[in-house]
Design an enzyme around this catalytic site. Structure first.
Site, PDB file in Angstrom:
ATOM      1  N   ARG A 169       5.903  13.461   6.915  1.00 40.64           N
ATOM      2  CA  ARG A 169       4.884  13.881   6.066  1.00 40.64           C
ATOM      3  C   ARG A 169       4.148  15.286   6.753  1.00 40.64           C
ATOM      4  NH1 ARG A 169       3.189   8.490   3.156  1.00 40.64           N
ATOM      5  NH2 ARG A 169       1.695   9.089   1.640  1.00 40.64           N
ATOM      6  N   ARG A 203      -4.350  -1.879  -3.769  1.00 38.60           N
ATOM      7  CA  ARG A 203      -4.590  -0.950  -2.618  1.00 38.60           C
ATOM      8  C   ARG A 203      -5.903  -0.193  -2.654  1.00 38.60           C
ATOM      9  NH1 ARG A 203       0.905   2.861  -1.911  1.00 38.60           N
ATOM     10  NH2 ARG A 203      -0.870   4.003  -0.913  1.00 38.60           N
ATOM     11  N   ARG A 228      -6.088  12.641  -0.590  1.00 44.07           N
ATOM     12  CA  ARG A 228      -4.857  12.426  -0.073  1.00 44.07           C
ATOM     13  C   ARG A 228      -3.951  13.543  -0.636  1.00 44.07           C
ATOM     14  NH1 ARG A 228      -4.102   6.543  -2.671  1.00 44.07           N
ATOM     15  NH2 ARG A 228      -1.795   6.640  -2.133  1.00 44.07           N
ATOM     16  N   ARG A 283      -2.296   2.551 -11.126  1.00 42.22           N
ATOM     17  CA  ARG A 283      -1.606   1.592 -10.032  1.00 42.22           C
ATOM     18  C   ARG A 283      -2.860   0.745  -9.333  1.00 42.22           C
ATOM     19  NH1 ARG A 283       2.165   4.433  -5.659  1.00 42.22           N
ATOM     20  NH2 ARG A 283       0.221   4.869  -4.532  1.00 42.22           N
ATOM     21  N   LYS A 334       7.433   8.170  -5.993  1.00 37.32           N
ATOM     22  CA  LYS A 334       8.404   8.033  -4.758  1.00 37.32           C
ATOM     23  C   LYS A 334       8.825   6.668  -4.709  1.00 37.32           C
ATOM     24  CE  LYS A 334       6.119   9.790  -1.470  1.00 37.32           C
ATOM     25  NZ  LYS A 334       4.718   9.967  -2.186  1.00 37.32           N
TER      26      LYS A 334
HETATM   27  P1  AMP Z   1       1.842   5.858   1.003  1.00 37.74           P
HETATM   28  O1  AMP Z   1       2.069   4.253   0.731  1.00 37.74           O
HETATM   29  O2  AMP Z   1       3.177   6.279   1.357  1.00 37.74           O
HETATM   30  O3  AMP Z   1       1.122   6.652   0.161  1.00 37.74           O
HETATM   31  O4  AMP Z   1       1.117   5.674   2.362  1.00 37.74           O
HETATM   32  C1  AMP Z   1      -0.168   5.220   2.481  1.00 37.74           C
HETATM   33  C2  AMP Z   1      -0.934   5.702   3.616  1.00 37.74           C
HETATM   34  O5  AMP Z   1      -0.380   5.386   4.837  1.00 37.74           O
HETATM   35  C3  AMP Z   1      -0.952   7.175   3.576  1.00 37.74           C
HETATM   36  O6  AMP Z   1      -2.119   7.650   2.996  1.00 37.74           O
HETATM   37  C4  AMP Z   1      -1.341   7.389   5.115  1.00 37.74           C
HETATM   38  O7  AMP Z   1      -2.419   6.884   5.698  1.00 37.74           O
HETATM   39  C5  AMP Z   1      -0.156   6.305   5.585  1.00 37.74           C
HETATM   40  N1  AMP Z   1       1.026   6.836   5.897  1.00 37.74           N
HETATM   41  C6  AMP Z   1       2.187   6.453   5.284  1.00 37.74           C
HETATM   42  N2  AMP Z   1       3.436   7.105   5.649  1.00 37.74           N
HETATM   43  C7  AMP Z   1       2.560   8.182   6.611  1.00 37.74           C
HETATM   44  C8  AMP Z   1       3.280   9.258   7.253  1.00 37.74           C
HETATM   45  N3  AMP Z   1       4.575   9.430   7.216  1.00 37.74           N
HETATM   46  N4  AMP Z   1       2.645   9.652   8.308  1.00 37.74           N
HETATM   47  C9  AMP Z   1       1.211   9.457   8.368  1.00 37.74           C
HETATM   48  N5  AMP Z   1       0.790   8.523   7.625  1.00 37.74           N
HETATM   49  C10 AMP Z   1       1.386   7.874   6.764  1.00 37.74           C
END
Ligand code: AMP
Length: 324
Positions: free
Chosen positions: A89, A134, A146, A128, A14
């Site tokens: 999400r 991360r 996740r 990654r 994404k």
């Molecule tokens: P990402 O970088 O999109 O993979 O997000 C990393 C983490 O941030 C996720 O595993 C969630 O813990 C939190 N996170 C990001 N976006 C959301 C969202 N829209 N709703 C809830 N948690 C989020």
């Protein structure tokens, strides 16, 4: 405005594709993961609150994320739209996003879902994790968690957008450019359709406007014609009335003339009221009362001989003069 939700499991690509889409279509890139990590790095209360969820591979509570997105939406005016990455999400987030956009007289245009097999996702995330720093990408257990959270809470959103005919699924495997071409294909088609639709709406509006104007002209012309006909009818009626009146006047005048003529020709009638008749000292006295004449005139009557003949009184009436 083009507002795209780029969708997929963690590791679907994404972020990578969002960056390319942002550049090509001049969109604002809104990644909730990036914003949360920024808050975390800045050690803000929001970041500190979110940290435990992120580290555990869980979702940050809806209200926190929705509030955060609401604040970010205020800054998008200089862009041609927004690319939402990692948001929504949950179904609640999807509904909240629609509300937020609705308040800005806007909406989601497309939801593009990147379809990637689970093994590929895990490989990508572990890869990654080696460079990204991360923590949630380094631990395979957290990665698995996740992906589970995604399947359980996030994937059902597809149905939400599908119902609105906004969901497009593409194969998220292949080179970055191949995947990007698939995404662009969808966005370009959408843009074209939107332009056609706008053109149709505009031309419809134009046609409607022309029709309205023509209708208005027609109505104006018709009422002008009707007014003229009415005016002509009124004039005609007035003329007829005048003619009738003239005829009547003529008739009246003729009648008057006739009456006058009749009056002139008619013999003058005189009614004489005879009062008491007495013999005084051998003379006969006759009392003459009112005269009634047809015309308002003075009358002089010459009374001639008066004699008694066999018990009847005979009065000889001479000239009668009438002075007007
Ligand atoms: P990402 O970088 O999109 O993979 O997000 C990393 C983490 O941030 C996720 O595993 C969630 O813990 C939190 N996170 C990001 N976006 C959301 C969202 N829209 N709703 C809830 N948690 C989020």
């Amino acid at each position: 405005m083009i507002n795209v939700v780029i969708f997929g499991a963690p590791g679907a690509g994404k972020g990578t594709q969002s960056d390319k889409i942002r550049q090509k279509y001049e969109l604002m890139h809104l990644s909730t993961g990036d914003v949360l990590r920024g808050e975390l790095a800045a050690k803000t209360p929001l970041g500190l609150e979110a940290q435990k969820f992120i580290d555990n591979g869980e979702l940050v509570p809806d209200n926190v994320v929705i509030g955060m997105v609401g604040n970010k939406l205020a800054d998008n005016n200089k862009f041609k739209g927004i690319i939402f990455d990692g948001f929504p999400r949950t179904i609640s987030q999807a509904i909240a996003l629609d509300d937020l956009l609705f308040k800005k007289n806007d909406s989601i245009s497309l939801m593009i879902s990147l379809d990637v097999k689970k093994e590929e996702l895990i490989n990508r995330l572990l890869l990654r994790g080696k460079d990204s720093g991360r923590a949630d990408d380094k631990n395979e257990e957290i990665i698995e968690k996740r992906i589970d959270v995604y399947l359980r809470e996030t994937e059902p959103i597809i149905g939400y957008y599908h119902e609105q005919n906004k969901h497009f699924n593409i194969v998220g495997e292949g080179t970055i450019e191949e995947i990007f071409a698939r995404i662009c294909n969808i966005i370009d088609k959408y843009k074209l359709k939107k332009e056609e639709l706008t053109m149709t709406i505009e031309s419809d509006a134009k046609t409607n406007f022309t029709t309205v104007v023509e209708d208005a002209k027609l109505i104006e012309e018709t009422s002008e014609k009707e007014e003229k006909v009415e005016e002509q009818e009124e004039v005609k009626e007035e003329e007829e009335v005048e003619e009738e009146e003239a005829e009547e006047t003529e008739g009246e005048e003729e009648e008057e003339e006739e009456e006058e003529e009749e009056e002139e020709d008619a013999p003058i009638k005189i009614e004489i009221e005879i009062g008491d008749i007495k013999v005084v000292n051998g003379s006969l006295k006759i009392e003459i009362g009112d005269f009634e004449l047809l015309k308002n005139s003075e009358v002089e009557i010459e009374i001639g001989d008066i004699s008694i003949d066999g018990g009847n009184v005979q009065i000889e009436v001479g000239d009668i003069e009438i002075e007007n």
